[in-house]
Scaffold this motif. Structure first.
Motif, PDB file in Angstrom:
ATOM      1  N   SER A  65      33.133  52.029  32.000  1.00 54.70           N
ATOM      2  CA  SER A  65      32.866  53.416  31.644  1.00 54.70           C
ATOM      3  C   SER A  65      33.249  53.635  30.182  1.00 54.70           C
ATOM      4  CB  SER A  65      33.678  54.359  32.538  1.00 54.70           C
ATOM      5  OG  SER A  65      33.339  54.186  33.897  1.00 54.70           O
ATOM      6  N   ASP A  66      32.546  54.509  29.527  1.00 53.17           N
ATOM      7  CA  ASP A  66      32.850  54.827  28.136  1.00 53.17           C
ATOM      8  C   ASP A  66      34.062  55.750  28.087  1.00 53.17           C
ATOM      9  OD1 ASP A  66      30.722  53.310  27.300  1.00 53.17           O
ATOM     10  OD2 ASP A  66      29.328  54.996  27.160  1.00 53.17           O
ATOM     11  N   ALA A  70      37.023  57.015  25.529  1.00 51.68           N
ATOM     12  CA  ALA A  70      37.367  57.055  24.113  1.00 51.68           C
ATOM     13  C   ALA A  70      38.749  56.455  23.871  1.00 51.68           C
ATOM     14  CB  ALA A  70      37.328  58.498  23.611  1.00 51.68           C
ATOM     15  N   VAL A 110      35.492  52.398  24.183  1.00 51.22           N
ATOM     16  CA  VAL A 110      34.637  52.708  23.034  1.00 51.22           C
ATOM     17  C   VAL A 110      35.473  53.475  22.019  1.00 51.22           C
ATOM     18  CG1 VAL A 110      32.483  52.771  24.355  1.00 51.22           C
ATOM     19  CG2 VAL A 110      33.823  54.870  24.066  1.00 51.22           C
ATOM     20  N   TYR A 147      36.166  56.555  19.240  1.00 50.78           N
ATOM     21  CA  TYR A 147      35.964  57.997  19.340  1.00 50.78           C
ATOM     22  C   TYR A 147      34.606  58.416  18.795  1.00 50.78           C
ATOM     23  CZ  TYR A 147      40.455  59.497  21.208  1.00 50.78           C
ATOM     24  OH  TYR A 147      41.522  59.737  22.047  1.00 50.78           O
ATOM     25  N   GLY A 157      32.036  56.660  19.508  1.00 47.45           N
ATOM     26  CA  GLY A 157      31.125  56.244  20.567  1.00 47.45           C
ATOM     27  C   GLY A 157      30.087  55.250  20.123  1.00 47.45           C
ATOM     28  N   CYS A 173      35.383  64.749  31.112  1.00 48.06           N
ATOM     29  CA  CYS A 173      34.060  64.222  30.786  1.00 48.06           C
ATOM     30  C   CYS A 173      33.422  65.116  29.732  1.00 48.06           C
ATOM     31  CB  CYS A 173      33.187  64.164  32.031  1.00 48.06           C
ATOM     32  SG  CYS A 173      31.514  63.527  31.734  1.00 48.06           S
ATOM     33  N   ILE A 233      31.018  60.623  27.291  1.00 45.48           N
ATOM     34  CA  ILE A 233      32.224  59.823  27.077  1.00 45.48           C
ATOM     35  C   ILE A 233      33.401  60.492  27.789  1.00 45.48           C
ATOM     36  CG2 ILE A 233      33.851  58.943  25.357  1.00 45.48           C
ATOM     37  CD1 ILE A 233      31.577  58.775  23.383  1.00 45.48           C
ATOM     38  N   THR A 234      34.202  59.681  28.462  1.00 47.36           N
ATOM     39  CA  THR A 234      35.395  60.180  29.139  1.00 47.36           C
ATOM     40  C   THR A 234      36.578  60.132  28.179  1.00 47.36           C
ATOM     41  OG1 THR A 234      34.597  59.395  31.291  1.00 47.36           O
ATOM     42  CG2 THR A 234      36.945  59.849  31.108  1.00 47.36           C
ATOM     43  N   TYR A 235      37.393  61.183  28.201  1.00 49.48           N
ATOM     44  CA  TYR A 235      38.593  61.259  27.371  1.00 49.48           C
ATOM     45  C   TYR A 235      39.815  61.278  28.283  1.00 49.48           C
ATOM     46  CZ  TYR A 235      35.305  62.381  23.675  1.00 49.48           C
ATOM     47  OH  TYR A 235      34.260  62.329  22.775  1.00 49.48           O
TER      48      TYR A 235
END
Length: 662
Positions: free
Chosen positions: A400-401, A403, A407, A409, A411, A441, A446-448
């Motif tokens: 999963s992406d 941050a 990946v 920040y 992206g 999300c 992108i998930t933070y």
């Protein structure tokens, strides 16, 4: 499990197999007066089957709750492996005691007492839930339920400073009956685990409307304790019938006894036989002790048995480790919930295993396969099964992406291990904690790790409907101009992942069926490669080796290696490391599948050595047997000819047809 069911049935009905009175050549037929005896046997078989069901249900449910226990108590996978292996440790603590005293005391009551202990122990597993405080997952909690705008990004001077990351440190019919129920037990165990995983851990104690996570969230914990209460009660119920059964079944009557007196017409016990058996056991105890080491030396001196023991132990290491962490693998690799993972295992995988075992037995019986054929079938099923298992390496989902973890920040590219950092220029003004895991999300997919680390300035709503706005980190990586919002929870994996999960299920079912095809042939090979007088001892050593060398260590070292693929650890309030929040999907897949394949390959090489050794011994023994047989037949024929000639000379009244004339 196979041998224990036979021993229970045979020990309980041992006296019933001995005819009363003198031996007779006539066939014994049951009469109408024997129905109480048959009824007691049926009650015993039914109760024993129910015990096996309860035991298998509890064991299957334990496998289904490993991830729930890991999250609830905030512990790593390695410690969960120790908990899983403790099931086998408990068996080993009492197996010697029960094996020795079980045949001397009231056997049904011993089984009943074991069921009571098992039931109480299962209930005790659930007790921590009622003595601990409610489960607290990491979440963003606004100060009110209104839509008032609250800032997740803490800008005040008195806000907490960033926390540094912690340091990383009827014999056949009866045994079919019992084993079938034992196979059904894990199916219901995983299905029960699936049902309980849908329910929140503190159901009945909290208002579920205030819960801001869903069953697909990595922090979700289901009602793991509920299934243990159910399994414990079932085990307690299974103990009841055994307290009503006699110590041994009465002996059956033969047809000759039908005209006997009324006392003899009843089902009676042969007390003298029991007394003589008891005295014989005492007399043979010293002989058995003296023969132990020579028997053990003879057993391990058998190359076929020793190689098969090593091959089976390594293969069971592979299977135990794979099964223990399969629900976790499905959750982390394909983004499925715990409930769905347990459901597919219980409803698809375990029935495929049962069907494979049944098919292997049918093939052995229908084609009358010998010991060499059994070794070939055992080896062939292992080779084909692990080749199919090899294809699972290509059926994984990408990370999963997230941050700062998978990946950047911006992206734009994956980050290496040394480049991973949860802090960036976009959230430098926010006083955030990098140990928190409150996933959000973003609109950019992108998930933070938290709304604070996403640089969100405001939020609206509450609970599952919380929306974060003006997120600076989301804005710099979004393709949609002006949309810098986010919502509670992790982003779903890419659209190709559900299709990969479907392919995984198909290959997994076929692999489970193929590997289990060799179960019965391997068991037959074990029985036929040793001397008849050593079979019981050989089965005991085999069971002990599988439990000690596979059942206990496999979940532990599988868990230790799986922990190395963790990207984001959770931390307890005391500051110590908790359970893993995010795994590297690629590393997890390579460790989980690679370790299983490595162990499977080692077992295949040893199984090949078993086949070659068996062929070599079989061919040499067969040749020597044929040579000795031909010599014996030749000497017998010569002896007969000499005897015939002498008889002709000594008997004047001999004629050629004398021996054949009636």
């Amino acid at each position: 499990m196979d041998t224990s069911s036979k021993e229970n049935i045979q020990l309980f009905s041992k006296n019933s197999m001995q005819p009363v009175g003198r031996p007779s050549l006539k066939t014994e037929y049951p009469s109408s007066e024997e129905k109480p005896c048959c009824g007691e046997l049926k009650v015993f078989l039914g109760a024993l089957s129910f015990v096996y069901f309860a035991k298998a249900l509890a064991e299957g449910y334990l496998k289904s709750t490993t991830t729930q226990i890991e999250r609830r108590f905030d512990i790593p996978s390695s410690l969960v492996g120790v908990i899983d292996g403790s099931f086998e440790i408990g068996n080993l603590l009492v197996i010697t005691f029960v094996s020795y005293f079980g045949a001397k005391l009231h056997r049904p009551k011993i089984i009943g007492a074991g069921c009571l202990i098992m039931g109480v122990g299962t209930l005790l597993i659930a007790m921590p839930q009622f003595f601990m405080e409610q489960y607290r997952y990491e979440r963003y909690s606004p100060f009110s339920n209104s839509t008032l705008s609250i800032s997740p990004c803490l800008l005040e001077s008195n806000s907490p400073l960033p926390i540094s990351v912690m340091e990383k440190s009827q014999s056949k019919i009866n045994n079919g009956c019992v084993q079938t129920v034992a196979i059904i037990g894990p199916i219901f165990g995983f299905l029960l685990g699936s049902l309980c995983a849908k329910l929140y851990v503190d159901i009945g104690f909290v208002n579920l409307d205030h819960i801001s996570i869903t069953p697909k969230d990595p922090q979700w914990v289901g009602a793991w304790w509920l299934g243990y209460l159910i399994a414990g009660c079932i085990s307690l119920l299974a103990a009841v019938p055994f307290w009503c059964l006699p110590k041994s079944l009465p002996g059956p009557r033969s047809r000759d006894d039908s005209s006997s007196s009324s006392e003899k017409s009843k089902c009676i016990m042969d007390g003298r036989a029991d007394h003589q058996t008891h005295l014989g056991d005492k007399a043979k105890l010293m002989d058995m002790a003296r023969d132990f080491l020579p028997s053990l030396k003879s057993l391990f001196g058998n190359p076929v048995y020793f190689l098969y023991l090593c091959a089976s132990t390594i293969q069971f290491n592979s299977l135990f480790g794979m099964v223990t962490y399969k629900p976790k693998y499905i959750e982390q690799q394909y983004g499925q919930s715990s409930s769905k993972a347990n459901f597919v295992i219980g409803l698809i995988n375990i029935p495929a295993v049962a069907l494979g075992i049944f098919s292997g037995g049918i093939v052995m019986k229908k084609f009358r396969i010998g010991v060499c054929g059994a070794a070939k079938l055992y080896l062939g099923s292992s080779v084909l099964g692990y080749l199919l298992f090899l294809s699972l390496f290509a059926l994984g989902c990408e990370n999963s992406d997230v941050a700062g973890l998978t990946v950047s920040y911006q992206g734009t590219k994956p980050v290496s291990y040394h480049e991973r950092a949860l802090f960036s220029d976009c959230n430098s003004r926010c006083k955030c904690s990098e140990t928190k895991w409150e996933p959000m999300c973003g609109a950019n997919g992108i998930t933070y790790a938290s709304a604070c680390l996403a640089g969100c300035q405001t939020s609206t709503g509450s609970g599952k409907t919380t929306i974060f706005n003006n997120c600076t980190c989301v804005g710099i990586a979004t393709s949609k101009s002006g949309n810098s919002s986010g919502m509670v929870g992790r982003c779903q994996k890419d659209n190709g992942c559900p299709k990969m999960f479907l392919y995984f299920l198909v290959i997994s079912v076929i692999t489970s069926y193929t590997l289990s095809l060799g179960g019965i042939p391997g068991y037959i090979l074990l029985l036929r490669c040793i001397k008849p007088q050593l079979k019981s001892f050989a089965l005991g050593i085999y069971t002990l080796a599988v439990r000690v060398l596979a059942g206990i260590p496999a979940p532990v070292y599988f868990g230790v290696l799986i922990d190395t693929s963790c990207l984001k650890w959770g931390f307890k309030r005391c500051g110590s490391r908790g359970s893993c929040r995010l795994y590297d999907s690629n590393a997890f897949r390579h460790i989980y599948l690679g370790l299983t394949m490595m162990l499977g390959t080692m077992s295949i090489f040893l199984s090949t050595a078993v086949l070659f050794t068996l062929k070599k011994n079989y061919v040499s023994k067969h040749r020597s047997f044929r040579t000795n047989r031909e010599r014996t037949m030749m000497s017998t024929r010569i002896r007969k000819e000499n005897c015939t000639t002498n008889d002709h000379l000594l008997q004047p009244n001999y004629w050629p047809g004398k021996e054949t004339q009636l």
